[in-house]
Design an enzyme around this catalytic site. Structure first.
Site, PDB file in Angstrom:
ATOM      1  N   HIS A   1     -29.109  10.284  50.152  1.00 31.95           N
ATOM      2  CA  HIS A   1     -28.437  11.593  50.096  1.00 31.95           C
ATOM      3  C   HIS A   1     -27.510  11.637  51.295  1.00 31.95           C
ATOM      4  CE1 HIS A   1     -31.842  13.463  47.627  1.00 31.95           C
ATOM      5  NE2 HIS A   1     -32.409  12.391  48.107  1.00 31.95           N
TER       6      HIS A   1
ATOM      7  N   GLU B   1     -27.155  16.125  41.032  1.00 31.59           N
ATOM      8  CA  GLU B   1     -28.566  16.499  40.907  1.00 31.59           C
ATOM      9  C   GLU B   1     -28.738  17.940  40.430  1.00 31.59           C
ATOM     10  OE1 GLU B   1     -32.245  15.316  43.520  1.00 31.59           O
ATOM     11  OE2 GLU B   1     -31.168  16.956  44.472  1.00 31.59           O
TER      12      GLU B   1
ATOM     13  N   SER C   1     -35.537  26.463  39.517  1.00 25.97           N
ATOM     14  CA  SER C   1     -36.917  26.793  39.144  1.00 25.97           C
ATOM     15  C   SER C   1     -37.032  28.177  38.503  1.00 25.97           C
ATOM     16  CB  SER C   1     -37.812  26.704  40.386  1.00 25.97           C
ATOM     17  OG  SER C   1     -37.280  27.513  41.409  1.00 25.97           O
TER      18      SER C   1
ATOM     19  N   HIS D   1     -33.954  16.934  39.969  1.00 24.01           N
ATOM     20  CA  HIS D   1     -34.564  16.892  41.295  1.00 24.01           C
ATOM     21  C   HIS D   1     -36.017  16.435  41.271  1.00 24.01           C
ATOM     22  CE1 HIS D   1     -36.621  18.564  44.893  1.00 24.01           C
ATOM     23  NE2 HIS D   1     -35.629  17.921  45.467  1.00 24.01           N
TER      24      HIS D   1
ATOM     25  N   GLU E   1     -43.898  12.304  45.016  1.00 23.42           N
ATOM     26  CA  GLU E   1     -43.628  11.859  46.388  1.00 23.42           C
ATOM     27  C   GLU E   1     -44.844  12.125  47.284  1.00 23.42           C
ATOM     28  OE1 GLU E   1     -40.134  13.732  47.834  1.00 23.42           O
ATOM     29  OE2 GLU E   1     -40.142  12.677  49.763  1.00 23.42           O
TER      30      GLU E   1
HETATM   31 ZN   LIG Z   1     -34.309  11.644  47.680  1.00 22.29          ZN
END
Ligand SMILES: [Zn+2]
Length: 410
Positions: A68, A146, A150, A184, A214
């Site tokens: 990024h 991206e 939500s 995302h 992640e």
């Molecule tokens: Zn990333």
């Protein structure tokens, strides 16, 4: 036609991975890679000769499949060690992070990456602030617009703003710049939006990218709506339960070519599904360490034949976007694995495997591939061929001596 002479060529071509006293003959594309001295003599007479010199090593330009460039500034203000602590600090310091960001700054970051040997980039763009820099970059770029959102009530508005960004990046398409789509994460994008973005990506036939499992907190949130994400989501987004489970999220990605980034907390079943989908995993070990996310098991990927791509993530979760730095960290962190074999696999991950995942015709020094080549000199000899990838990773300098992209010296 050009001919680059090198003492050692690491081709990333499994048919003949190492050539000694070899030469790469190329224009935009590679014509021939050879160690046949008579053939080299013939080419020398009719091509522009570039002599890498004694102890030189040539290999394909490196490919950073996940970074990024937005949020590159003021990372000293961020909290490290835990994912939510980090994310909260990103949100809190957002203004400071964005303030230092301008085209000159991002151009400088790209120049540094290039000098360090990165000739292609998979760039995740959240806002489009990095479009000017990346569309004009010397490197090959796959520009991932991206999608994040939500709030299901605002889905149409979010998607229409997203489509505007996609259209802006499409206008900049060139032989080095391609635009694509990223989602995302399973916790930050409503399923209706996920489905729309995937359908769009399938029509475009470009690679797709998403963050996935992640942190441990993400895993607990998706599994049971509990853990450290719960309080954070209630407070920040008034969200009381996850949109979907991890497996449901994966099921949306049938018939796609997707790079799943991180997966440090993916279990056997999710990895089985990624394997069945033909997905690749972007592996960012430094970022995972700094955000307290643990270490992806490369052995589990190998058993499932899932390709992985070592990548740096952004400067908000790393101290360097130099891929050799990242490879050195990976070597040290995956301590249980056989060192020379790991080094070989790591180099493949940032060349041949990354090119395939990004849909690029580079990453390998073989006839017909684009001439994206880097070379530098080692300080000493490496007589054991099996030790070459390891020595290259350990000793690569911070600046390459020769860099070619599409056959052009840069
Ligand atoms: Zn990333």
């Amino acid at each position: 036609m050009n001919i680059l002479l090198a003492d050692t060529i690491l081709t990333m071509d499994p048919a003949r991975p190492v050539l000694r006293e070899g030469a790469i003959v190329f224009d935009e594309n590679i014509e021939e890679v050879t160690d046949d001295q008579a053939a080299i003599e013939r080419w020398r007479e009719k091509a522009l000769v570039i002599d890498g010199g004694k102890r030189s090593v040539a290999l394909p330009g490196l490919i950073n499949a996940h970074t990024h460039l937005e949020f590159s500034g003021a990372a000293t203000e961020l909290n490290y060690g835990g994912f939510i602590a980090w994310l909260s600090s990103v949100i809190e310091k957002r203004e400071t992070l964005v303030r230092g960001l301008n085209k000159a700054f991002i151009d400088g970051v790209l120049e540094d990456m290039l000098r360090g040997g990165t000739t292609a980039i998979g760039a995740i763009s959240s806002y489009g602030f990095d479009l000017e820099s990346l569309a004009g970059a010397k490197q090959r770029v796959v520009y991932f617009n991206e999608l994040i959102g939500s709030n299901p009530a605002a889905a149409d508005q979010i998607f229409s703003a997203f489509l505007d960004r996609v259209a802006m990046s499409d206008e900049r398409r060139s032989d080095r710049f391609n635009s694509a789509i990223a989602i995302h994460s399973p916790y930050s994008v409503a399923p209706a939006l996920v489905r729309k973005a995937i359908a769009l990506s399938q029509n475009r036939k470009t690679p797709l990218s998403t963050h996935f499992l992640e942190s441990e907190g993400e895993r607990r949130w998706l599994e049971s709506g509990s853990g450290e994400f719960k309080g954070f989501f209630e407070k920040a987004f008034k969200l009381e339960e996850p949109f979907c489970s991890a497996k449901e999220f994966l099921s949306f990605f049938a018939d796609t070519k997707t790079i799943f980034t991180h997966c440090a907390n993916a279990g056997d079943e999710e990895l089985d599904m990624i394997g069945a989908l033909g997905g690749a995993i972007a592996h960012c070990p430094v970022s995972n360490r700094l955000l307290g996310c643990g270490l992806l098991s490369l052995e589990k990927l190998k058993n499932r034949e899932i390709p992985y791509l070592v990548a740096t993530d952004g400067l908000s979760s790393n101290y360097s976007l130099n891929l050799f730095d990242e490879l050195r960290s990976a070597l040290l962190m995956h301590e249980g694995l056989d060192l020379p074999l790991l080094a070989r696999d790591l180099l493949i991950s940032v060349t041949d495997a990354a090119a395939k995942a990004l849909g690029l015709n580079c990453g390998r020094l073989a006839s017909g591939y684009a001439a994206d080549i880097i070379s530098f000199k080692l300080s000493g000899d490496v007589s054991d061929e099996a030790a070459l990838p390891l020595q290259v990773i350990l000793r690569a300098p911070s600046a390459m001596e020769h860099i070619f992209i599409n056959g052009e010296r840069v």
